[in-house]
Design a protein around this motif. Sequence first.
Motif, short mmCIF file in Angstrom:
data_model
loop_
_atom_site.label_atom_id
_atom_site.label_comp_id
_atom_site.label_asym_id
_atom_site.label_seq_id
_atom_site.Cartn_x
_atom_site.Cartn_y
_atom_site.Cartn_z
N PHE A 11 -12.22 51.24 10.77
CA PHE A 11 -13.66 51.12 11.06
C PHE A 11 -13.74 50.23 12.29
N LEU A 14 -11.22 47.38 12.86
CA LEU A 14 -10.63 47.00 11.57
C LEU A 14 -9.80 48.15 11.01
N VAL A 16 -8.13 49.62 8.14
CA VAL A 16 -8.19 49.42 6.69
C VAL A 16 -6.99 50.08 5.99
N PRO A 35 -6.57 44.12 -4.58
CA PRO A 35 -7.65 43.16 -4.33
C PRO A 35 -8.88 43.82 -3.72
N SER A 36 -10.01 43.15 -3.86
CA SER A 36 -11.24 43.60 -3.24
C SER A 36 -11.06 43.70 -1.73
N GLY A 37 -11.53 44.79 -1.15
CA GLY A 37 -11.42 44.95 0.30
C GLY A 37 -10.10 45.50 0.78
N SER A 38 -9.22 45.88 -0.16
CA SER A 38 -7.89 46.35 0.26
C SER A 38 -7.88 47.82 0.68
N THR A 42 -11.84 53.39 0.10
CA THR A 42 -11.66 54.18 1.32
C THR A 42 -10.67 55.32 1.09
N GLU A 51 -15.44 59.86 3.93
CA GLU A 51 -15.00 59.21 5.17
C GLU A 51 -14.04 60.15 5.89
P1 ADP Z 1 -11.93 48.18 -1.89
O1 ADP Z 1 -12.51 49.41 -2.49
O2 ADP Z 1 -10.45 48.04 -2.11
O3 ADP Z 1 -12.65 46.93 -2.31
P2 ADP Z 1 -12.96 49.31 0.59
O4 ADP Z 1 -12.17 50.55 0.75
O5 ADP Z 1 -14.34 49.43 0.08
O6 ADP Z 1 -12.12 48.27 -0.30
O7 ADP Z 1 -13.04 48.54 1.96
C1 ADP Z 1 -11.92 48.17 2.72
C2 ADP Z 1 -12.36 47.45 3.96
O8 ADP Z 1 -13.05 48.35 4.80
C3 ADP Z 1 -13.30 46.27 3.72
O9 ADP Z 1 -12.98 45.27 4.64
C4 ADP Z 1 -14.66 46.85 4.01
O10 ADP Z 1 -15.54 45.87 4.45
C5 ADP Z 1 -14.34 47.85 5.11
N1 ADP Z 1 -15.26 49.01 5.13
C6 ADP Z 1 -15.41 49.92 4.16
N2 ADP Z 1 -16.31 50.86 4.50
C7 ADP Z 1 -16.75 50.53 5.73
C8 ADP Z 1 -17.68 51.11 6.65
N3 ADP Z 1 -18.35 52.24 6.36
N4 ADP Z 1 -17.88 50.49 7.83
C9 ADP Z 1 -17.20 49.36 8.15
N5 ADP Z 1 -16.31 48.77 7.34
C10 ADP Z 1 -16.07 49.34 6.14
#
Ligand code: ADP
Length: 240
Positions: A11, A14, A16, A35-38, A42, A51
């Motif tokens: 993104f 970033l 991911v 972990p959260s944010g891993s 996605t 996505e």
């Molecule tokens: P999880 O489900 O493991 O908690 P995510 O897949 O939701 O993690 O998110 C992984 C990372 O990608 C996080 O840092 C989140 O903020 C970022 N992220 C997810 N979706 C978007 C988006 N549409 N735009 C920008 N950043 C995103």
Amino acid sequence: MIRIENLHKSFGSLEVLKGIDLHVRPGEVVCIIGPSGSGKSTVLRCINRLEEPTAGRIIVDGKDITDPKTNMNLVRAEATMVFQQFNLFPHMTVLHNVTLGPVKVRGLSSAEAEERGRELLAKVGLADKAENYPDQLSGGQKQRVAIARALALQPKVILFDEPTSALDPELVGEVLEVMKQLAREGMTMVVVTHEMGFAKEVADRVIFIDGGRIQEEGPPEAFFSNPENPRLRDFLGKVI
Ligand code: ADP
Ligand code: MG
């Protein structure tokens, strides 16, 4: 059923997902923890193209869903998602929530969709709620409707994104029960969850994602009793 090859997703700046490889066999239940944010959500969202992957290939039941010519409505019916927040249509009855997709995407007549919808609502224990609206249901009931709606699309695989995380603790069990039943019936399932008990009991394989990569994977016995990866040990120490 699913073949993910070298999946990358960024993104902006970033990054991911930094190269995920994952194969899921028909009838397999794969639980994803981390972990959260891993990047767990996605990964699921790339599998049904909510996505767009930055790079890599995803094949679902022999079809390359990263091919721009692919019919997205069909992709989302073949690999359908159950969300943490249910995402039911609030202005439609429970039955209408379940019949909408099959009529639109699978071309069923309303009568066929209704017959199957009622069967599926009975299967998740909600035959008597068909004419109610979502806001008349508990969270556990809403999530069971969402599962019936997913099943109505006749998917090849169901992707569950933390399906019990928004529920009061006493409602978690009824949703996990429905999921266990689906697993027993041979449904292919990818489940992002913090329910380690469910993963231990139901998963054929558990995957730990951290830092955009699969850090460890294996059958639940070895995975939980003898985690090798220090990040996984640390994570399990916090959640169990
Ligand atoms: P999880 O489900 O493991 O908690 P995510 O897949 O939701 O993690 O998110 C992984 C990372 O990608 C996080 O840092 C989140 O903020 C970022 N992220 C997810 N979706 C978007 C988006 N549409 N735009 C920008 N950043 C995103
Ligand atoms: Mg998530």
